[in-house]
Design a protein around this motif. Structure first.
Motif, short mmCIF file in Angstrom:
data_model
loop_
_atom_site.label_atom_id
_atom_site.label_comp_id
_atom_site.label_asym_id
_atom_site.label_seq_id
_atom_site.Cartn_x
_atom_site.Cartn_y
_atom_site.Cartn_z
N ARG A 29 0.82 -1.21 0.00
CA ARG A 29 0.00 0.00 0.00
C ARG A 29 0.85 1.27 0.00
O ARG A 29 0.59 2.21 -0.75
N LEU A 30 1.86 1.30 0.85
CA LEU A 30 2.70 2.49 0.91
C LEU A 30 3.53 2.67 -0.35
O LEU A 30 3.76 3.79 -0.80
N ALA A 31 3.98 1.57 -0.95
CA ALA A 31 4.69 1.66 -2.23
C ALA A 31 3.77 2.24 -3.29
O ALA A 31 4.17 3.12 -4.06
N LYS A 32 2.55 1.78 -3.31
CA LYS A 32 1.55 2.30 -4.26
C LYS A 32 1.32 3.80 -4.05
O LYS A 32 1.14 4.55 -5.00
N ASP A 33 1.36 4.23 -2.79
CA ASP A 33 1.15 5.63 -2.45
C ASP A 33 2.40 6.49 -2.63
O ASP A 33 2.38 7.68 -2.32
N GLY A 34 3.50 5.88 -3.09
CA GLY A 34 4.69 6.65 -3.43
C GLY A 34 5.71 6.83 -2.32
O GLY A 34 6.63 7.64 -2.45
N PHE A 35 5.59 6.10 -1.24
CA PHE A 35 6.56 6.19 -0.16
C PHE A 35 7.88 5.54 -0.55
O PHE A 35 7.89 4.56 -1.30
N SER A 36 8.97 6.06 -0.04
CA SER A 36 10.24 5.36 -0.06
C SER A 36 10.22 4.44 1.14
O SER A 36 9.77 4.84 2.22
N LEU A 37 10.68 3.20 0.97
CA LEU A 37 10.51 2.20 2.02
C LEU A 37 11.83 1.64 2.52
O LEU A 37 12.76 1.44 1.74
N VAL A 38 11.85 1.35 3.81
CA VAL A 38 12.90 0.57 4.43
C VAL A 38 12.21 -0.68 4.96
O VAL A 38 11.32 -0.58 5.81
#
Length: 70
Positions: A41-50
């Motif tokens: 979900r956060l990847a879809k929303d454009g977040f950079s992820l760790v």
């Protein structure tokens, strides 16, 4: 002392990044269940992820999926 240093760092960071809207998220348990759903979900929303997980092989697959899809 720590609170003051953090406050100063945040102010300095915001001055340097005006207009930049990069959002970051640290997700533990990123290879299954709620962690995996949150990752997608956060990847879809454009977040950079760790991403953090115990199973490296599965984590690598999730990483590839996220990079290819988003």
């Amino acid at each position: 002392m720590v609170k003051k240093n953090v406050s100063q760092a945040l102010k300095q960071s915001s001055k340097l990044k005006r207009g930049v809207t990069t959002r970051w998220a640290l997700i533990t348990g990123a290879t299954s269940g709620i962690g995996l759903a949150t990752t997608r979900r956060l990847a879809k929303d454009g977040f950079s992820l760790v991403l953090v997980a115990r199973r490296q092989e599965i984590l690598n697959k999730i990483k590839q999926e996220i990079e290819n899809r988003y």
